[in-house]
Scaffold this motif. Structure first.
Motif, mmCIF file in Angstrom:
data_model
loop_
_atom_site.group_PDB
_atom_site.id
_atom_site.type_symbol
_atom_site.label_atom_id
_atom_site.label_comp_id
_atom_site.label_asym_id
_atom_site.label_seq_id
_atom_site.Cartn_x
_atom_site.Cartn_y
_atom_site.Cartn_z
ATOM 1 N N PRO A 78 -9.498 2.413 0.380
ATOM 2 C CA PRO A 78 -8.836 1.573 -0.578
ATOM 3 C C PRO A 78 -7.588 1.994 -1.080
ATOM 4 C CG PRO A 78 -11.255 1.049 -0.351
ATOM 5 C CD PRO A 78 -10.732 2.428 0.151
ATOM 6 N N SER A 109 0.699 -1.009 0.226
ATOM 7 C CA SER A 109 0.088 -0.073 0.082
ATOM 8 C C SER A 109 0.675 1.420 0.017
ATOM 9 C CB SER A 109 -1.004 -0.048 1.158
ATOM 10 O OG SER A 109 -1.816 -1.070 1.238
ATOM 11 N N LYS A 153 -5.774 2.262 -4.351
ATOM 12 C CA LYS A 153 -6.083 2.115 -5.946
ATOM 13 C C LYS A 153 -4.702 2.957 -6.709
ATOM 14 C CE LYS A 153 -9.750 4.192 -4.838
ATOM 15 N NZ LYS A 153 -11.168 4.594 -4.941
ATOM 16 N N GLY A 205 -8.234 -3.369 -0.157
ATOM 17 C CA GLY A 205 -8.785 -2.864 0.843
ATOM 18 C C GLY A 205 -7.964 -2.198 1.783
ATOM 19 N N GLY A 206 -8.635 -1.038 2.481
ATOM 20 C CA GLY A 206 -7.912 -0.264 3.232
ATOM 21 C C GLY A 206 -7.689 -1.104 4.522
ATOM 22 N N ASN A 249 -7.806 -7.979 -2.221
ATOM 23 C CA ASN A 249 -6.498 -7.508 -3.090
ATOM 24 C C ASN A 249 -6.738 -8.006 -4.450
ATOM 25 O OD1 ASN A 249 -3.810 -6.112 -3.188
ATOM 26 N ND2 ASN A 249 -3.455 -8.194 -3.926
ATOM 27 N N GLN A 298 -6.174 -6.751 4.938
ATOM 28 C CA GLN A 298 -6.662 -5.908 3.836
ATOM 29 C C GLN A 298 -8.145 -6.296 3.261
ATOM 30 O OE1 GLN A 298 -3.224 -5.455 1.321
ATOM 31 N NE2 GLN A 298 -3.785 -3.153 1.249
#
Length: 804
Positions: free
Chosen positions: A725, A153, A727, A705-706, A680, A677
């Motif tokens: 999230p 991330s 991206k 996902g966050g 993914n 998360q």
């Protein structure tokens, strides 16, 4: 004459008997261009289901119906398909076949799958990874994060999480030697270059869990890298906005060497962030891998690395808008001061290999790692947090201020670490068994000095506000030394056997280690079994299980306690034990052809039961441990990877993962794991202009996902929320200016070059500002506001690569 007559009569009888039975036997060996046997080659009678598979010696045998003619098809992923026509199948025969290796060329990455995956270890050959659109400046990890079960991330970092675990739970080997990284790094901005030089890399092996006993004591994954041994003169040089690199490899008699130098600066990327600052990061790395053949059976290998990472940061202002359309807030800061960090590492490893016989090899290895880390900053700021209300309200004067204050952050941190490892390993092949063993002794010496504090003032009140004294909002001091030793050893067997149902591969082993600091001995049995059924050899099944430990390293042992003056002091917890995880992994592959192209679907379902956990919080890439075994948990999920030739002559893949990972802390509250998360999705895709392969496109995308996040100096049991999230889509276009077939390449110095590439990358093509962490603003009522720290925006990168 009588002997000849008897022989002729016997031949007639045998032939007549075989024809009467209607079956003949065709057998032989399948080898590559160098004469080495090829295992797991599919041999089929064309347009039928009758087939067989070669064993580890390349031998195959199958029975077919006697007839006039038939065609045998030999296929193996990583080799060109071969066909042999038998004009008249009327008797038993021996048919040997040579298959030539081929590459599934990605333009950026060349993947060669020599054999089917019967263990949890996935293999790929990264020859030209430098063409990948990678904000980190070109790294093996940028490809690893597109694997199923792997996530990241932060585009500025080479750190990755595997199935909910932290980066510290991943072990990395280069040429069989474990490598280490600096400990004080707080953000991806400071991180510099990954240890692994992709230009020197020949093969990459990666397992997301259930790995073999010969790999060390980590709970999540193993990344096993092997560097090249050049057969002739080769090299390349590249230049881009992110830095430059060059390498040269050669082979002269008994000596081979490959040496690479890299320079990286992410200044242009950092300038797309919210902070207006003078960024001056410079990262330099020099590596060399040298081999020398003393005798036909005795080799000496040396791997050396020098890395100097400097990070200089002088902030001026920052302005960040965040919130919803109905509740917009703006955070503005005027800075004074600077940060200057320096991370210097030295690494050297020597391996002596002795081949006693063709089946047995022994080795001695020794390595040394030294790191000198300095973290220095004094940064003060005056900040305003304004509530702008509706989207069309641009009023940001003092009347809309939620919070006004100043702060001062100070640090003088020093950490020196020295790690020396001496070991022995061996390997011996006995018929269907391959035995591997090893023993290591590791000496560690770490010296840690921390002196950091933060003073915060809110509208004239020093925080935390008591009304009677002036206090620091946080401070941390450390003056620790650690000298210890670790002893470890393993024994494992790789056993292959066939039954009427198919081919089985069993890998079983045990591993044990002892650490002198906490007087702990850990015992780790591990096993996996793979199965390729005879009824459909396009299917592969595997199951792996074992006990995996996370043996504590220095930063995992640090516990913060308060002294008589309420200062936070770091002490080492010698009662801390290894974290424990039991893996259960069930997976399988299905390979097939569609539209005359190769495809593969891989799926793994896993469950990890964890105990004696040492919980931690994550701030950007900084991991802070509780320093005690006070939690247990689990991780459950499924990983799917669809790999194939979506565009003729290329390879791409789509990975999808779902996961649930939770921990129970102090038997009181159950919360998500910090790297849980939940989902993914990652994509790597390559294309080229129809009929014009000189122009290639590479697309890399991530949707994850966050992560759960908590306020500083608090644990997840005190409350958490999830970030938005992650991206991101990166696009790379490459154009081959000239190749070996071009007329210009046959003249002068150009005749020494193989290829010249020019490329353009568009990082974060959708200009999505992802969140890496939060800056927390506290008012005098101890109410906290989370201000997002955004990552990089859209950025162009130009690059030029010349290969010889």
């Amino acid at each position: 004459m009588k002997i000849r007559a008897i022989a002729a009569l016997l031949y007639i009888i045998i032939s007549a008997t075989t024809l009467a039975q209607g079956r003949i036997k065709i057998s032989g060996y399948v080898r590559d261009a160098d004469g080495n046997p090829i295992e797991l080659v599919n041999i089929r009678v064309k347009n039928s289901l009758n087939g067989s598979m070669s064993n580890d010696k390349g031998f195959y045998a199958l029975h077919v119906a006697a007839g006039d003619s038939l065609t045998l098809v030999y296929s193996c992923l990583g080799y060109n398909k071969a066909e042999r026509i038998i004009p008249k199948a009327d008797r038993d025969m021996r048919l040997n076949v040579q298959m030539n290796s081929t590459s599934l060329n990605l333009g950026d990455v060349t993947i060669t799958a020599i054999r089917k995956q019967t263990t949890t270890m996935e293999t790929l050959d990264a020859n030209r990874i430098r063409l990948l659109p990678d904000p980190a400046g070109g790294s093996i990890e940028s490809l690893v994060v597109t694997y199923a079960g792997v996530s990241s991330s932060n585009e500025l970092s080479s750190q990755y999480s595997v199935r909910g675990g932290s980066y510290d739970e991943n072990i990395v080997y280069v040429n069989g030697i474990e490598v280490f990284r600096p400990l004080l790094i707080r953000s991806g901005q400071q991180e510099g270059l990954s240890f692994i030089n992709p230009e020197l890399t020949e093969s990459v092996n990666f397992s997301a869990g259930g790995f073999e006993a010969r790999y060390g004591d980590k709970m999540s994954s193993v990344l096993d890298i092997n560097y090249k041994k050049p057969k002739s003169l080769e090299g390349s040089a590249s230049l881009s906005f992110l830095g430059a690199s060059a390498y040269v490899g050669s082979s002269i008699g008994k000596l081979t060497q490959i040496t690479g130098i890299r320079y990286k600066t992410n200044q242009s990327l950092l300038n797309t962030m919210d902070t207006d600052a003078e960024f001056n990061p410079t990262f330099v790395d020099l590596q060399s891998y040298i081999t020398y053949q003393l005798t036909p059976t005795l080799d000496v290998n040396f791997l050396g690395n020098v890395s100097i990472n400097n990070y200089k940061f002088t902030p001026f202002t920052r302005e960040t808008s965040f919130g919803t359309t109905s509740m917009i807030k703006k955070f503005k800061v005027y800075f004074d001061g600077r940060e200057q960090d320096k991370f210097e590492t030295l690494f050297g490893a020597m391996v002596i290999k002795k081949r006693l016989t063709e089946q047995t090899e022994l080795g001695l290895q020794a390595s040394a790692f030294s790191s000198k880390e300095e973290e220095t900053y004094d940064i003060s700021g005056e900040y305003w947090l304004n509530d702008l209300g509706e989207e069309n309200n641009t009023d940001d004067d003092a009347s809309s201020a939620l919070e006004v204050g100043t702060y001062h952050e100070h640090a003088r941190n020093r950490l020196n670490s020295n790690i020396i490892t001496i070991g022995h390993y061996g390997e011996s092949k006995l018929k269907n068994n391959t035995l591997k063993w090893g023993v290591n002794v590791q000496l560690e010496k770490i010296k840690d000095r921390i002196n950091e504090w933060e003073k915060r003032d809110s509208a004239g009140y020093s925080l935390p506000y008591t009304g009677s004294e002036v206090s620091l909002i946080t401070n941390l001091y450390s003056n620790n030394k650690l000298e210890s030793s670790r002893t470890s050893g393993y024994l494992q067997d790789n056993f292959k056997f066939r039954t009427k149902h198919g081919l089985f591969t069993l890998v079983a082993g045990i591993r044990g280690s002892y650490w002198s600091f906490n007087k702990e001995f850990i015992f780790s049995p591990r096993a996996s079994i793979g199965f390729i059924p005879n009824f459909n050899q396009d299917l592969t099944f595997r199951f792996a299980s074992g006990i995996y430990y996370q043996s504590p390293f220095y930063k995992e042992m640090r516990v913060t306690k308060q002294d008589e003056q309420s200062n936070n002091v770091v002490v080492l917890n010698d009662a801390l034990k290894s974290q424990q995880s039991v893996h259960f992994i069930l997976g399988g592959d299905y390979t097939f052809r569609a539209a005359e192209r190769n495809f593969k679907i891989s799926t793994e379902i896993y469950y990890k039961m964890m105990d004696k956990l040492n919980p931690y919080t994550v701030d950007n890439v900084k991991i802070r441990y509780y320093g005690e075994n006070c939690a247990n948990g689990y991780a459950l999920g499924m990983d799917v990877k669809f790999f194939g030739e979506f565009v003729p002559g290329t390879d791409s893949w789509l990975s999808f993962s779902i996961m649930k990972a939770e921990q129970t802390i102090r038997d009181k509250v159950t919360v998500p794991m910090p790297n849980s998360q939940r989902y993914n999705v990652s994509l790597f895709f390559q294309d080229y202009f129809p009929g014009y392969k000189k122009v290639k496109l590479n697309l890399k995308g991530v949707l994850a996902g966050g992560l759960p996040i908590t306020a500083p100096r608090k644990g997840y049991e005190d409350g958490f929320f999830r970030m938005s999230p992650y991206k991101r889509i990166d696009l790379g276009l490459s154009y081959q200016i000239a190749g070996t077939t071009e007329e210009i390449m046959q003249r002068g110095i150009m005749s020494k070059l193989k290829n010249i590439w020019i490329g353009v990358d568009v990082f974060n093509i959708l200009n999505i500002k992802n969140v890496s962490s939060y800056y927390w603003v506290t008012d005098i009522y101890n109410q906290q506001y989370a201000v997002p720290n955004y990552l990089t925006g859209r950025q162009l990168n130009l690059r030029l690569i010349a290969e010889f």
